[in-house]
Every structure is written in structure tokens, then in C-alpha cells.
Design a protein around this motif. Structure first.
Motif, PDB file in Angstrom:
ATOM      1  N   GLY A   1     -14.296  -0.276   1.100  1.00 54.08           N
ATOM      2  CA  GLY A   1     -15.141  -0.215  -0.319  1.00 54.08           C
ATOM      3  C   GLY A   1     -14.719  -1.621  -0.958  1.00 54.08           C
ATOM      4  N   GLU A   2     -14.195  -1.183  -2.465  1.00 52.21           N
ATOM      5  CA  GLU A   2     -13.556  -2.034  -3.181  1.00 52.21           C
ATOM      6  C   GLU A   2     -12.031  -2.384  -3.004  1.00 52.21           C
ATOM      7  N   HIS A   3     -11.458  -1.673  -2.075  1.00 52.23           N
ATOM      8  CA  HIS A   3      -9.951  -1.627  -2.186  1.00 52.23           C
ATOM      9  C   HIS A   3      -9.767  -2.037  -0.572  1.00 52.23           C
ATOM     10  N   ARG A   4      -8.436  -2.231  -0.458  1.00 44.80           N
ATOM     11  CA  ARG A   4      -8.055  -2.659   1.010  1.00 44.80           C
ATOM     12  C   ARG A   4      -7.186  -1.663   1.899  1.00 44.80           C
ATOM     13  N   LEU A   5      -7.214  -1.685   2.862  1.00 44.23           N
ATOM     14  CA  LEU A   5      -6.550  -0.596   3.750  1.00 44.23           C
ATOM     15  C   LEU A   5      -5.422   0.017   3.244  1.00 44.23           C
ATOM     16  N   TRP A   6      -4.340  -0.954   2.846  1.00 48.69           N
ATOM     17  CA  TRP A   6      -2.937  -0.628   2.217  1.00 48.69           C
ATOM     18  C   TRP A   6      -3.065   0.478   1.065  1.00 48.69           C
ATOM     19  N   ARG A   7      -4.105   0.625   0.405  1.00 50.52           N
ATOM     20  CA  ARG A   7      -4.282   1.702  -0.685  1.00 50.52           C
ATOM     21  C   ARG A   7      -3.994   2.940   0.185  1.00 50.52           C
ATOM     22  N   TYR A   8      -4.572   3.299   1.512  1.00 42.84           N
ATOM     23  CA  TYR A   8      -4.516   4.449   2.247  1.00 42.84           C
ATOM     24  C   TYR A   8      -3.575   4.675   3.360  1.00 42.84           C
ATOM     25  N   MET A   9      -2.970   3.536   3.686  1.00 43.90           N
ATOM     26  CA  MET A   9      -1.797   3.561   4.823  1.00 43.90           C
ATOM     27  C   MET A   9      -0.929   2.544   4.276  1.00 43.90           C
ATOM     28  N   ARG A  10       0.145   2.683   4.904  1.00 47.92           N
ATOM     29  CA  ARG A  10       1.371   1.599   5.115  1.00 47.92           C
ATOM     30  C   ARG A  10       1.815   1.379   6.545  1.00 47.92           C
ATOM     31  N   ILE A  11       2.501   0.300   6.533  1.00 45.94           N
ATOM     32  CA  ILE A  11       2.937  -0.220   7.986  1.00 45.94           C
ATOM     33  C   ILE A  11       4.478  -0.717   7.840  1.00 45.94           C
ATOM     34  N   GLU A  12       5.303  -0.433   8.917  1.00 44.09           N
ATOM     35  CA  GLU A  12       6.363  -1.205   8.889  1.00 44.09           C
ATOM     36  C   GLU A  12       6.537  -1.580  10.319  1.00 44.09           C
ATOM     37  N   ALA A  13       7.024  -2.891  10.619  1.00 45.49           N
ATOM     38  CA  ALA A  13       7.269  -3.171  11.952  1.00 45.49           C
ATOM     39  C   ALA A  13       8.596  -3.432  12.242  1.00 45.49           C
ATOM     40  N   ARG A  14       9.109  -2.420  13.270  1.00 44.61           N
ATOM     41  CA  ARG A  14      10.407  -2.746  13.652  1.00 44.61           C
ATOM     42  C   ARG A  14      10.783  -3.834  14.786  1.00 44.61           C
ATOM     43  N   ILE A  15      11.229  -4.941  14.752  1.00 42.64           N
ATOM     44  CA  ILE A  15      11.372  -5.865  15.644  1.00 42.64           C
ATOM     45  C   ILE A  15      12.610  -5.745  16.626  1.00 42.64           C
TER      46      ILE A  15
END
Length: 119
Positions: A97-111
Motif C-alpha cells: 500500500g502506502e508503506h514499505r515492507l519494513w513497517r511490518y517485518m524486519r530483517i537481520e543478516a548474519r554473515i
């Protein structure tokens, strides 16, 4: 073994945020569609090989705001750090919609690198 051609082993950790749970039922499908787009986007990045996935959603109900446990995980071999950043950036660029996915989820990458188990 030459290290310059070795892929990175990456664990992408994803969390569903409270904003998702606050949505009316009629809006949840939009987030799931965006989530599918994000998952396909990671899979389809050049050089990415998905090794495995895990979804905690049946045994963990609600948000995961403190980073552990996460809601879902993707283990992948990735060619370089720029590709890891591109995968994480999908949360910033995929619209819901008017938002981005990061409004609903977050991510962290472990390298890291593959842990070699001695023979």
C-alpha cells in the motif's frame, strides 16, 4: 582453498512486527503478497543459493521484537556483501500500500562462512 572465490554463508533472520498484528484482516493479504515478493527477490538475486528455510509461525505466536527468537530464517550461500545488502534492501523497497515492507517485518543478516566439520 582459495578464499577470494568463496561464497559467504548468510543467515537471514526475519521478524514479524506488531504493526502486522494491528492490521485489519482485510489488509493482511497485502503483506503476505509483499512477503512472497521479498522471498522470491532474495532467491532470485544473482549467485544466491538457498540452502534451507525455517518458519516458526506455528509454535511462536505474536511479535519477535527483541531479535530472538525470530519468526523465520533463510540460510543461503551468497556471492558477496553487496548481494546481502541488496537482499536486506528489499524490505525498504517493496511496497505494501502506502508503506514499505519494513513497517511490518524486519530483517537481520548474519554473515559468516561455512563451518567445516572434520572427517
Amino acid at each position: 582453498m582459495a578464499t577470494e572465490n568463496r561464497k559467504l554463508r548468510v543467515l537471514f533472520c526475519g521478524a514479524v512486527l506488531q504493526n502486522f498484528f494491528d492490521l485489519p484482516g482485510s489488509d493482511i493479504g497485502k503483506v503476505w503478497a509483499a512477503t512472497g515478493e521479498m522471498l522470491k527477490g532474495i532467491r532470485d538475486l544473482p549467485g544466491v543459493e538457498i540452502l534451507g528455510t525455517l518458519d516458526d509461525d506455528e509454535t511462536m505466536v505474536g511479535t519477535s521484537p527483541n531479535g530472538w527468537p525470530w519468526t523465520f530464517y533463510i540460510l543461503a550461500d551468497v556471492p558477496d556483501r553487496a548481494t546481502v545488502v541488496a537482499a536486506c534492501n528489499l524490505f525498504r523497497t517493496i511496497a505494501v500500500g502506502e508503506h514499505r515492507l519494513w513497517r511490518y517485518m524486519r530483517i537481520e543478516a548474519r554473515i559468516g562462512r561455512e563451518l567445516a566439520i572434520p572427517a
